[in-house]
Design an enzyme around this catalytic site. Sequence first.
Site, mmCIF file in Angstrom:
data_model
loop_
_atom_site.group_PDB
_atom_site.id
_atom_site.type_symbol
_atom_site.label_atom_id
_atom_site.label_comp_id
_atom_site.label_asym_id
_atom_site.label_seq_id
_atom_site.Cartn_x
_atom_site.Cartn_y
_atom_site.Cartn_z
ATOM 1 C CG HIS A 165 -4.001 0.534 4.953
ATOM 2 N ND1 HIS A 165 -3.514 -0.269 3.943
ATOM 3 C CD2 HIS A 165 -4.993 1.285 4.384
ATOM 4 C CE1 HIS A 165 -4.178 -0.027 2.824
ATOM 5 N NE2 HIS A 165 -5.085 0.900 3.072
ATOM 6 C CB CYS A 207 -0.970 -0.010 1.183
ATOM 7 S SG CYS A 207 -0.207 -0.408 2.759
#
Length: 951
Positions: free
Chosen positions: A304, A54
């Site tokens: 994340h 990510c």
Amino acid sequence: RRNCRGNPNCLVGIGEHAWLGEIDENSFHNIDDPNCERRKKNAFVGLTNLGATCYVNTFLQMWFLNLELRQALYLCPSACGDGVPKDTDYEPQTICEHLQYLFALLQNSKRRYIDPSAFVKALGLDTGQQQDAQEFSKLFMSLLEDTLSKQKNPDVRNIVQKQFCGEYAYVTVCNQCGRESKLVSKFYELELNIQGHKQLTDCITEFLKEEKLEGDNRYFCETCQSKQNATRKIRLLSLPCTLNLQLMRFVFDRQTGHKKKLNTYIGFSELLDMEPFMEQKNGVYVYELSAVLIHRGVSAYSGHYIAHVKDPQTGEWYKFNDEDIEKMEGKKLQLGIEEDLAEPSKSQTRKPKCGKGTHCSRNAYMLVYRLQAREKSLTVQVPAFLQELVERDNCKFEEWCNEMAEMRKQSVARGKIKHEEVKELYQRLPAEAGSPYDFISLEWLQKWLDESTPPKPIDNTACLCSHGKLHPDKISLMKRISEYVADFFYRRYGGGPRLNVKALCKDCVVERCRILRLKNQLNEDYKTVTNLLKMTVKGTDGFWVGKASLRSWRQLALEQLNEQDEDAEHSNGKMNGNAQNKDESNEEKREEEEELNFNEDIVCPHGDLCISENERRVVSKEAWEKLKQYFPKAPEFPNNKECCSQCKILEREGEENEALHKMMASEQKTSLQNLFHDKCRPCLGSWPQETDELYIVSQFFVEEWRKFVRRPTRCSPVSSIANSVLLCPHGGLMFTFASMTKEDSKHIALIWPSEWERIQKLFVVDHVIKITRTQTAEGARYASEPQLCPECREGLLCQQQRDLREYTQATIYIHKVVDNKKVMKDAAPELNVSSSEAEEEREENKPEGEQDPDFNQANGGTKRQKLSHQSYITYQKQGIRRSTRHRKVRGEKALLVSANQTLKELKIQIMHAFSVAPFDQNLSLDGKILSDDTATLGSLGVIPESVILLK
């Protein structure tokens, strides 16, 4: 409502509910609408998260929306600028080509998201491990700059410096003379400390703060030619178009030795005026916020990454979260929802209030500002060759969409047909009273009603008995259906065999009843037989029965009845079984029967009554008849039956042979008493004065002969001496005089001349081998008859050396060095160890499956050395010769190894044996350090029985 599995007439709850009533078309397939994967109008394209990538996706989206960088990359010449052949897939070769293609897809793809795996693979990134995002940004920019520096077009070559590169100077001023020294340096981002700060401007101020150089840290002034107190600070000389501000959220924690994340709030504005921080104030330094990179999560090692990026053409803010892209309302940056996630603790700091045009974040780790532009933003066109590749990918996507839509359409059509079929047939499935019917497998019916799997042909073979009919025990697995529906099923789906009313097997039912009766009767019969066995049998009315059979006859009978009960399962294979499997199962069954057959324990190898009366007894006729009901095939021996005549002859011969062997052993032992007891043996190393000649036999002969003399009834007599094993094919001796005094002494046994005379009378000798001593002026000379064969001796030595280098599954010993104490070469074995330790050492130290001939387990449980004269102790004038065989000492472990395995593989074996990691193992062999992990054990000189020291 559940199905009654034991009732063949119950047809409820077998999966019919899914089909009864109205059904939504979407239930006929499990394929998502392909249009959900299509890019929406005026939307950006997402990027697939490949596991833990990510952080890469956020940077790619941010760089894609830097129009100047995108334009420059499109101008890069490509190896396939003339086009890619239609029948081959495009494979970018350089990082620039990967970025070009990725940006072109992000710009004009019809997909909702694209896969960046080729780009990630080209960078050599581990998709399963999250990297340091800030470090990745720096390294990639450096790589891109280096790649583009080879381009001829200056707009392409200098794009990284023009967009991201600024300059600052480290300025040091001497407090004594005022001399100013300046070191100019480039930067691509400013790394700002956020500890103790609440506003971005405070962080920048601290970055530029003046530092005093005093005490041990004083500065050497060139003018003063001595160390002086001074001040040092950073001065910003020029700023790039795109200003990257790295907020140092991830810092090293000295207490834990790991990185940690600082979850403190930092305030920043949408407009940033950098003029107050510049050395020269005559430029325009107003920047506007263009991207905020966010790390969601408490830990520095997980979490994340997402990005909020402003579209430079429309001024609208978007949140990029891998495949999902969300447009912010009203052209405003909204960070609120990101700050509510992953709270670090209950005692968190309250979010400070933000005024208009300002924001606060405790998760932002990078802020990107762009110089406020007066002119209109750039419009970037995809080059023709890239657009052709994008169109090709779009065509593939359209084909996939059409394929998925067609599959959905076909599934729906099949579902509708099946729906009508089931609705009609299920009503006619039950067989009416008095009407013809068929049995069909419940499993197959359930598959027919399961829309996800189209039914295979009907297979009833698993339900058949040995007579080819329906087995009574399989009724619970079958359902009784009407002949009308059965006709349809066999016509539509095929298979067989059909099982109608005639398929019920009367033979199996009768046999089952017989077995059930016997099972019920068994306990009663057991009591009866037990009482009958107590009676004394008179005359010749009795029968011989094995004692072992009598002890376990009830268990044998029960097992036999259960086997007959399950006979059908053995005689029929499973679904789609083959004849070979049936043969194998029958063969296994026959073997089991051979082991378990009643009264066969008194049958001799010739099929007659055995001669040993200890293993059998006489039972009455009544008892035998009861037993025969359960074992009709058992061998029958009336008590007047004679024993096997052949066995009697063999027994008589055996007794005669045993007596003969005992006599032979006694005579040989008396004749060769010293050789048997290994006493007063001659030695080549110190030749005995009383003789000038000695004879040689093989040590193998001596060992085999001693075994026979010790146990003449169990071992075969030795009739001949095969000395040919000590000679080569040409008849020459294979050993030198010197080798027979040392390493080859274990292969030979020396014989006195007086013993040799007796040996020649007792045994057949194939070759006489003699060593003769002759006295000369120079001293004693030794000659052998036959003489040494030099060629074969050389070949033997080469073979021995080769065997040492090419061994497989040989034993070596690893000795762990404790407190730098090395093991002595002939360290004595531990003789008095507790039984538990002895057991443990025996398990640990021996290669699997070996018995250690050095030790016997005494009754007391302690380990005592077994004295084996012929192998280990030889009488000599100067003392006792030790065995050449290695003896394990305590703390040493034996491993099985091969010559071709590497040192690294050995270290892994050692790790399992000693729980020492390979990098902590220091290994040595005969004082030589073993360090090359890739070298083989053979090349390192490790031979069988080697002792390696482990430190």
